[in-house]
Design a protein around this motif. Structure first.
Motif, PDB file in Angstrom:
ATOM      1  N   GLY A  50      25.720   3.026  28.582  1.00 29.99           N
ATOM      2  CA  GLY A  50      24.596   3.511  27.797  1.00 29.99           C
ATOM      3  C   GLY A  50      24.935   3.921  26.383  1.00 29.99           C
ATOM      4  N   ASP A 328      17.004   3.491  37.522  1.00 29.54           N
ATOM      5  CA  ASP A 328      17.650   4.500  36.688  1.00 29.54           C
ATOM      6  C   ASP A 328      18.749   5.214  37.472  1.00 29.54           C
ATOM      7  N   LEU A 334      12.050   2.176  36.701  1.00 29.91           N
ATOM      8  CA  LEU A 334      11.347   2.211  35.417  1.00 29.91           C
ATOM      9  C   LEU A 334      10.604   0.900  35.199  1.00 29.91           C
ATOM     10  N   ARG A 347       8.185   6.150  35.099  1.00 28.46           N
ATOM     11  CA  ARG A 347       9.213   6.323  36.128  1.00 28.46           C
ATOM     12  C   ARG A 347       8.523   6.438  37.484  1.00 28.46           C
ATOM     13  N   VAL A 359       7.377   8.272  30.891  1.00 21.23           N
ATOM     14  CA  VAL A 359       8.632   8.547  30.196  1.00 21.23           C
ATOM     15  C   VAL A 359       8.392   8.603  28.699  1.00 21.23           C
ATOM     16  N   PHE A 369      12.416  -2.622  27.026  1.00 24.64           N
ATOM     17  CA  PHE A 369      13.166  -1.410  27.334  1.00 24.64           C
ATOM     18  C   PHE A 369      14.389  -1.754  28.164  1.00 24.64           C
ATOM     19  N   ASP A 370      15.296  -0.785  28.268  1.00 23.29           N
ATOM     20  CA  ASP A 370      16.415  -0.864  29.185  1.00 23.29           C
ATOM     21  C   ASP A 370      16.894   0.555  29.449  1.00 23.29           C
ATOM     22  N   ALA A 371      17.631   0.732  30.539  1.00 20.96           N
ATOM     23  CA  ALA A 371      18.184   2.032  30.899  1.00 20.96           C
ATOM     24  C   ALA A 371      19.565   1.824  31.499  1.00 20.96           C
ATOM     25  N   THR A 375      20.902   6.768  29.585  1.00 19.41           N
ATOM     26  CA  THR A 375      20.236   6.516  28.303  1.00 19.41           C
ATOM     27  C   THR A 375      19.068   5.558  28.513  1.00 19.41           C
ATOM     28  N   ILE A 376      17.997   5.797  27.789  1.00 20.46           N
ATOM     29  CA  ILE A 376      16.851   4.886  27.804  1.00 20.46           C
ATOM     30  C   ILE A 376      16.605   4.406  26.379  1.00 20.46           C
ATOM     31  N   THR A 378      14.073   1.767  24.024  1.00 21.11           N
ATOM     32  CA  THR A 378      12.792   1.067  24.027  1.00 21.11           C
ATOM     33  C   THR A 378      12.569   0.389  22.688  1.00 21.11           C
TER      34      THR A 378
END
Length: 679
Positions: A50, A328, A334, A347, A359, A369-371, A375-376, A378
């Protein structure tokens, strides 16, 4: 309001103006300034821990008539190709895979691996002649799964005059933007990441597959596909497990041919698959859901699927973009959901015991997006800004700032439905250099779908219209997405055996009229004697319908890539036979009902100027839909203008060539400026 800068002195007409002028018109300049050099962020991919983020920046170039895409890392470009995309991290974070078009032959797609944490060169691990995407790196780091089309031998001939005829045996053999697919189905491949072993097809044969998520032990993948003989009749898509090796590698169906399931995502512990789907294939539209299945599921019926998104009655396939669910660090899921003009990251708890929680919040839409590693990241867009990268709530890029500095904002308002049952979400954008005491011409926009939504995302159509001096009005009538499922299903067929609605051309029309009436009543600067209406696809349907039956409020209409005759649309579209889900029966079972809902039925009533725009390679709403309307209007002596765009498909306004998009905008703005001029 921030004004667009004055246009530069006209130079040579590099866009090939459709007006035939040797210089660009002011409307072509408006379109050019909004399209040329416009950049936006997409395809966000976080490193496993992340700490770093890769993503794609796409930039349109009118002068070269192309859109370039390059992979960025953190805050700077990483690759320098013209068409680099799909960044995908290795499990240890040392390498980044991406796709490009760096092959020796024009049109070849290539797969590359680039070192990130140590010096080294980019290596090409695979070249494919017909597209390459949906990358997924195996947990053990040895393989990359991807999808690509597998061509029939006929494509090896020197040209079409040498090719054998196609034998067509199923529906959906030709798709908008893809052309023929019946003899080039999409399959799942794997290739060694070190380049020592070439690509291997895991799903050979006639059936199509889409996407791949690895099993935790790297022994195989979960994919989705149409892998049974009657898929084009029953309209189902299943989840499948495919092993890399073994006596019976599959594909083995996880679901029982009773729904539409795709975009699988295997949990980190390897026990569960999250996916996006809908259980009733004969009902359209639906609010698409997030479901879960155990990894050992085999031919599970839809009643045994755990749906974890039902506590939030919204669709999880957003107009602005979506991807497979992401697990996540806490074992939740997510995904992006729409909600009344926005699209936010939600979420979901894996047991479905609690409703999804937001979120992200605010007047914007998440497009990617990614997680990873807690960490997220967008990509987010607003009406006055193309998508930028955010990590948490901190903006990390500014690729669209130069354009955003000269874009306009808008105001949200609501109007009641005519039956008083609910309210309709609407937006109004004031024109450039706005003066409250000046009356302005108005353009009412109606979106396509119909199960999509307008809202808080960058929409260049509105910006161009406002920059040209129009008040822009739009809204989400019944049939749109972003609301509870009943809102979208309100215009399903009156005779639908599963969900009865009032049909196309009913409460949707009433809602569209409520939107324009509400705007004219509320905003005194709207000149009610100078109102035009335009829309594409289903919005084009609405334009023709309003011109035929509700023209009193309007002075002119633009019907673009429209559905005008539901009967011929049902047998000629690339998604022929799918409209039964909307209307409840086929055109063979009840042609009178299809005719009743077709705006062509009222063509003799049309007494206002009509502008028709259509793409010649549109397979979703084939150009015969436009030709039928044009021929009728011309035979009847009506006022009509018809423009055909060569080499373009149903997506002209969104992803057509930059030159054609500028020309299209110029045609529309010139035409409405003339038709809505003061009398």
């Amino acid at each position: 309001m921030t004004a667009l800068p004055p246009p530069p002195s006209p130079g040579p007409d590099t866009t090939g103006s459709p007006t035939g002028s040797s210089t660009r018109s002011k409307h072509a300049e408006i379109a050019r300034r909004i399209i040329h050099d416009r950049s936006a962020v997409g395809q966000v991919a976080l490193s496993p821990e992340g700490a770093r983020v890769a993503f794609v920046v796409a930039t349109s170039d009118v002068d070269d008539n192309t859109t370039r895409s390059r992979v960025w890392l953190d805050d700077a470009p990483l690759t320098a190709g013209e068409h680099d995309a799909n960044p995908t991290w290795s499990p240890d974070g040392r390498f980044l895979a991406f796709t490009s078009r760096r092959g020796e032959k024009k049109g070849d797609s290539t797969l590359h691996v680039m070192p990130i944490t140590a010096p080294g060169e980019v290596r090409t691990v695979c070249t494919r002649p017909d597209g390459l995407g949906d990358l997924a790196w195996s947990p053990d780091g040895r393989w990359i799964a991807f999808t690509s089309r597998t061509r029939d031998k006929r494509y090896e001939e020197k040209d079409e005059s040498w090719q054998a005829p196609r034998k067509v045996e199923r529906f959906l053999g030709r798709l908008n933007g893809e052309d023929w697919i019946l003899d080039r189905p999409q399959h799942v491949y794997v290739v060694a990441t070190d380049g020592t072993v070439g690509p291997r097809n895991l799903t050979p044969g006639e059936f199509e597959y889409d996407g791949a998520s690895w099993l935790a032990d790297s022994s195989g993948v979960v994919t989705s596909g149409r892998g049974h003989d009657t898929w084009d009749i029953d309209k189902t898509t299943d989840l499948f497990v495919v092993a890399l090796d073994g006596d019976d590698p599959g594909p083995h169906a996880m679901t029982a041919h009773d729904g539409d399931y795709g975009h699988p995502s295997v949990s980190p512990d390897g026990t569960t698959v999250a996916f996006i789907g809908q259980p009733e294939v004969e009902v359209s539209p639906q609010n698409v859901r997030i479901g879960l299945l155990p990894i050992d599921a085999r031919e599970v019926t839809r009643d045994r699927i755990t749906w974890i998104s039902t506590g939030f009655d919204r669709t999880f396939v957003a107009t602005t973009g979506f991807r497979s669910p992401v697990w996540d660090a806490d074992g939740g899921v997510l995904a992006i959901a729409e909600d009344r003009g926005v699209a936010h990251l939600m979420r979901l708890v894996a047991d479905g015991s609690h409703p999804p929680t937001a979120v992200t919040n605010g007047m914007f839409s998440v497009t990617s997006f990614d997680a990873a590693g807690g960490t997220i990241a967008t990509a987010r867009t607003t009406i006055d800004h193309p998508s930028e990268l955010y990590v948490g709530d901190e903006a990390r890029t500014s690729v669209g700032d130069a354009l955003a500095a000269r874009l306009l904002g808008w105001e949200r308002f609501t109007v009641p439905t005519t039956d008083g049952s609910d309210e309709i979400d609407c937006w109004i954008m004031r024109p450039v250099d706005f003066d409250e005491d000046t009356p302005y011409p108005v353009l009412l926009n109606v979106h396509g779908g119909p199960h999509t939504q307008y809202g808080e995302y960058f929409f260049d159509e509105a910006q161009m219209q406002a920059a040209a001096g129009f008040v822009v009005v739009m809204g989400n009538p019944r049939g749109s997405s972003g609301r509870h499922e009943g809102w979208g299903q309100a215009i399903m067929g009156t005779k639908h055996p599963l969900r009865q609605g009032s049909g196309w051309g009913s409460v949707d029309v009433a809602d569209v009229l409520s939107i324009i009436d509400g705007a004219l009543e509320r905003y005194a600067f709207c000149d009610r004697d100078r109102v035009g209406m335009l829309g594409g696809s289903y919005g084009g349907y609405m334009a023709t319908w309003l011109a035929a039956y509700e023209s009193d409020r309007f002075r002119a209409f633009c019907s673009e890539r429209a559905v005008n005759n539901l009967i011929s649309e049902e047998w000629s579209s690339d998604i022929a036979t799918y409209f039964k889900g909307d209307h409840g029966m086929s055109h063979l079972d009840d042609p009178a009902e299809y005719e009743r809902m077709s705006p062509m039925r009222g063509v003799r009533n049309i007494d206002k100027p009509m502008l028709i725009i259509h793409s010649e390679e549109d397979w979703r709403c084939p150009i015969a839909q436009a030709e039928e309307l044009w021929v009728a209007l011309r035979l009847l002596g009506k006022e009509v203008d018809f423009y055909r765009f060569p080499g373009e498909n149903h997506e002209l306004s969104r992803s057509g060539s930059p030159v054609h998009r500028v020309q299209r905008a110029e045609i529309i703005l010139d035409w409405f400026s003339d038709k809505l001029s003061p009398r």
